[in-house]
Design a protein around this motif. Structure first.
Motif, PDB file in Angstrom:
ATOM      1  N   THR A 198       0.837  -1.207   0.000  1.00 29.25           N
ATOM      2  CA  THR A 198       0.000   0.000   0.000  1.00 29.25           C
ATOM      3  C   THR A 198       0.870   1.256   0.000  1.00 29.25           C
ATOM      4  O   THR A 198       0.597   2.226  -0.731  1.00 29.25           O
ATOM      5  CB  THR A 198      -0.927   0.001   1.237  1.00 29.25           C
ATOM      6  OG1 THR A 198      -1.720  -1.175   1.230  1.00 29.25           O
ATOM      7  CG2 THR A 198      -1.823   1.227   1.232  1.00 29.25           C
ATOM      8  N   TYR A 203       0.960   3.834  -3.074  1.00 26.59           N
ATOM      9  CA  TYR A 203       0.527   5.212  -2.798  1.00 26.59           C
ATOM     10  C   TYR A 203       1.583   6.219  -3.265  1.00 26.59           C
ATOM     11  O   TYR A 203       1.272   7.269  -3.812  1.00 26.59           O
ATOM     12  CB  TYR A 203       0.268   5.372  -1.303  1.00 26.59           C
ATOM     13  CG  TYR A 203      -0.158   6.765  -0.912  1.00 26.59           C
ATOM     14  CD1 TYR A 203      -1.453   7.213  -1.181  1.00 26.59           C
ATOM     15  CD2 TYR A 203       0.743   7.638  -0.288  1.00 26.59           C
ATOM     16  CE1 TYR A 203      -1.844   8.491  -0.822  1.00 26.59           C
ATOM     17  CE2 TYR A 203       0.371   8.922   0.068  1.00 26.59           C
ATOM     18  CZ  TYR A 203      -0.933   9.350  -0.198  1.00 26.59           C
ATOM     19  OH  TYR A 203      -1.309  10.622   0.145  1.00 26.59           O
ATOM     20  N   SER A 232       1.426   6.898  -6.826  1.00 27.45           N
ATOM     21  CA  SER A 232       0.170   7.555  -7.227  1.00 27.45           C
ATOM     22  C   SER A 232      -0.733   6.650  -8.034  1.00 27.45           C
ATOM     23  O   SER A 232      -1.427   7.097  -8.958  1.00 27.45           O
ATOM     24  CB  SER A 232       0.489   8.850  -8.022  1.00 27.45           C
ATOM     25  OG  SER A 232       1.248   9.742  -7.231  1.00 27.45           O
ATOM     26  N   THR A 288      -3.756   1.114  -5.047  1.00 32.38           N
ATOM     27  CA  THR A 288      -3.552   1.442  -3.639  1.00 32.38           C
ATOM     28  C   THR A 288      -4.775   1.077  -2.808  1.00 32.38           C
ATOM     29  O   THR A 288      -4.666   0.501  -1.717  1.00 32.38           O
ATOM     30  CB  THR A 288      -3.244   2.938  -3.478  1.00 32.38           C
ATOM     31  OG1 THR A 288      -2.068   3.259  -4.232  1.00 32.38           O
ATOM     32  CG2 THR A 288      -3.038   3.303  -2.015  1.00 32.38           C
TER      33      THR A 288
END
Length: 580
Positions: free
Chosen positions: A499, A503, A506, A511
């Motif tokens: 995750t 993240y 992007s 995510t």
């Protein structure tokens, strides 16, 4: 299957559906998902009262079922047992014209077979009703099966069999065992209770076993006026055994009466192997000279020799306060699981022995033991096999009647005296000596065989040819739980890293997906560490608590019959429950 059975099934389903949904929500707050709900004692009392009214509404078979459930604490919580114990097998008698049809179908015209016949029933119950009559001037009690009850019971038994799989969904494995044995026991018991020819045979056999005992009286069967649906007996009057005030007025020794009652049942179960199985106060009376009278042998049973021997072993172990021997006897009888926590059950047995002796018990000690039981309650080590359930029911009810007669009655002392007088304790001592002699002989043989085996083992160790094999016993599935937690931990750890990486890149959808998987894994891991809720309990089974409940119940509503509450006048109707 008859159309009546299907209609009856729908009727029962509609009656029980609201309670079934309530119990389902206790397991899953929103039926299909959600956590379980905690239920207070007051809520259980309220539900028990509602369920009792449903049993009354559904009629004879369910009234009998409620009575049986009131003696099965292995199936129901204490609040239900207490509520159902108020249920009395009292229903308005069927019309005389309908009962007369059954009577004359079996015996012929009433005027020809009886010199006098009172057409107003002296008692009415769910399966039969009793009339006072005279045969050539001799008083008799005539028990007539209720018109049409056979078809209703057959339909209800089918319905109960259909409902059993649904009920099993709401209980754990151990209570499933008890419910299935209860269903078999109830089916057999109610069919036997409707067969008056069987009742006559059992009554006669038990009566013959007490032929030389002037402390016990059993009314004989009038065979010329008895069939499968009609049972005629000698009419014997007496004072109801729990009418303590009247017994005292007549100068009857209540302690001696309680001892006579217990000894009679020990003789029936331990020696004779055939016993009266419904010893509630309505079926026990006392004559003016203190003679104990038994009525109603519709519920009666037999004990095989294996169970008799185990019962003797159990009571001898209780007499010697040998807790390990008590637990061994219960395991052999099938009442206790072999995997039981023996230390917890030893504490329970010590408390039970003290209570049975009439000793005062400190309530904090009761609370300590209950807490210990709560820790293992989901394993539920106690269970009642079919061949033992009725015997334990009898023992429980008999002790309750004995304590009513004498609150300080020592049940165990009387049992010990009985076993000693009948020679069981001496036989046990001889068996003990024989067993010890056998053990000494076996030990001598082992002492001769051990040195060669030890030398062989040492030689294998010296040659590095010695292996040890160990089996891991994991009755609580601890290894599976540990493996599950490790896997969930790795998934959660990997999910957190994934995750974070996604993240930072992007990648929104990926995510969110990784975050969702991680959340599920973390939640499952958290749930695996949560301790299962124990069942909150309060002391229910000591004599002190029983006396408190009795004093409270005297100020509460009277016992409930199928025709509503039983008032004082109704409670004194002649021969109220004795014959049915």
């Amino acid at each position: 299957m008859s159309l009546r059975s299907y209609r009856r099934f729908l009727t029962v389903l509609v009656e029980f559906l609201p309670l079934a949904l309530t119990y389902a929500r206790d397991r899953r707050r929103f039926l299909l998902f959600g956590s379980s709900r905690s239920v207070s004692s007051a809520q259980r009392h309220e539900r028990a009262s509602t369920l009792l009214q449903s049993l009354l509404t559904l009629g004879p078979t369910f009234i009998k079922l409620g009575q049986m459930l009131s003696t099965r604490p292995d199936v129901l919580p204490p609040e239900y047992v207490t509520e159902f114990s108020k249920l009395q097998d009292r229903v308005p008698p069927a019309d005389w014209d309908d009962a007369r049809v059954v009577l004359e179908d079996e015996l012929g015209p009433v005027e020809e077979r009886f010199s006098d016949f009172d057409t107003e029933a002296i008692s009415g119950a769910s399966l039969g009703q009793v009339y006072y009559a005279e045969i050539d001037g001799d008083p008799a009690a005539v028990k007539v099966r209720r018109p049409g009850v056979e078809e209703l019971v057959q339909a209800d038994l089918r319905v109960l069999r259909w409902l059993l799989p649904i009920l099993l969904y709401f209980v754990d494995d151990a209570r499933s065992f008890s419910l299935e044995t209860l269903a078999d026991e109830f089916d057999q018991t109610i069919r036997q209770e409707m067969d008056y020819e069987r009742e006559a045979r059992m009554l006669t056999e038990i009566r013959e076993n007490f032929a030389g005992d002037d402390r016990v009286r059993i009314p004989p069967v009038v065979e010329s006026h008895s069939t499968e649906r009609v049972l005629t007996m000698e009419y014997v009057e007496g004072t109801k055994i729990n009418d303590v005030e009247e017994l005292d007025e007549k100068g009857i020794d209540r302690t001696q009466l309680a001892e006579t009652l217990e000894r009679a049942y020990f003789q029936m179960i331990v020696e004779d192997g055939v016993y009266h199985a419904d010893p509630h106060p309505g079926n026990l009376a006392v004559q003016d000279d203190g003679t104990l009278v038994f009525y109603d042998f519709g519920m009666s049973g037999r004990v095989d020799s294996f169970l008799q021997d185990r019962i003797i072993d159990f009571y001898m172990a209780v007499a010697e306060q040998d807790i390990d021997a008590i637990l061994d006897a219960l395991i052999e009888m099938g009442t206790l699981s072999p995997e039981v926590d023996r230390q917890v059950m030893a504490d329970v047995m010590e408390l039970a022995i003290a209570d049975a002796r009439g000793e005062e018990i400190e309530q904090y000690r009761v609370q300590q033991i209950i807490q210990s039981v709560e820790d293992t309650i989901y394993e539920f080590p106690l269970r009642l096999p079919e061949n033992l359930a009725l015997v334990l029911r009898v023992a429980t009810v008999v002790e309750g009647v004995a304590v009513t007669l004498d609150p300080d009655f020592d049940f165990i002392s009387v049992a010990t005296d009985f076993l000693r007088e009948e020679g069981y304790l001496e036989e046990s001592a001889r068996q003990f000596v024989s067993d010890r002699v056998t053990e000494v002989r076996d030990a001598g043989r082992s002492a001769v065989r051990v040195p060669p085996k030890l030398e062989t083992t040492l030689d294998r160790i010296d040659r590095d040819d010695f292996y040890v094999r160990a089996d891991i016993e994991d009755s609580d599935n601890l290894l599976d739980i540990l493996a599950t937690r490790l896997i969930l931990g790795m998934i959660a750890a990997g999910g957190l890293v994934s995750t974070s990486v996604l993240y930072s890149l992007s990648t929104v959808r990926a995510t969110l997906l990784a975050a969702l998987v991680t959340t599920v894994a973390l939640f499952a891991l958290y749930r695996s560490f949560r301790k299962r809720r124990s069942i909150r309990a309060t002391p229910q089974f000591t004599r002190q608590k029983m006396r408190q409940r009795e004093s409270n119940e005297q100020t509460e509503s009277p016992p409930i019959g199928a025709d509503g509450p039983i008032d004082e006048a109704d409670a004194k109707v002649a021969e109220e429950d004795r014959w049915t």
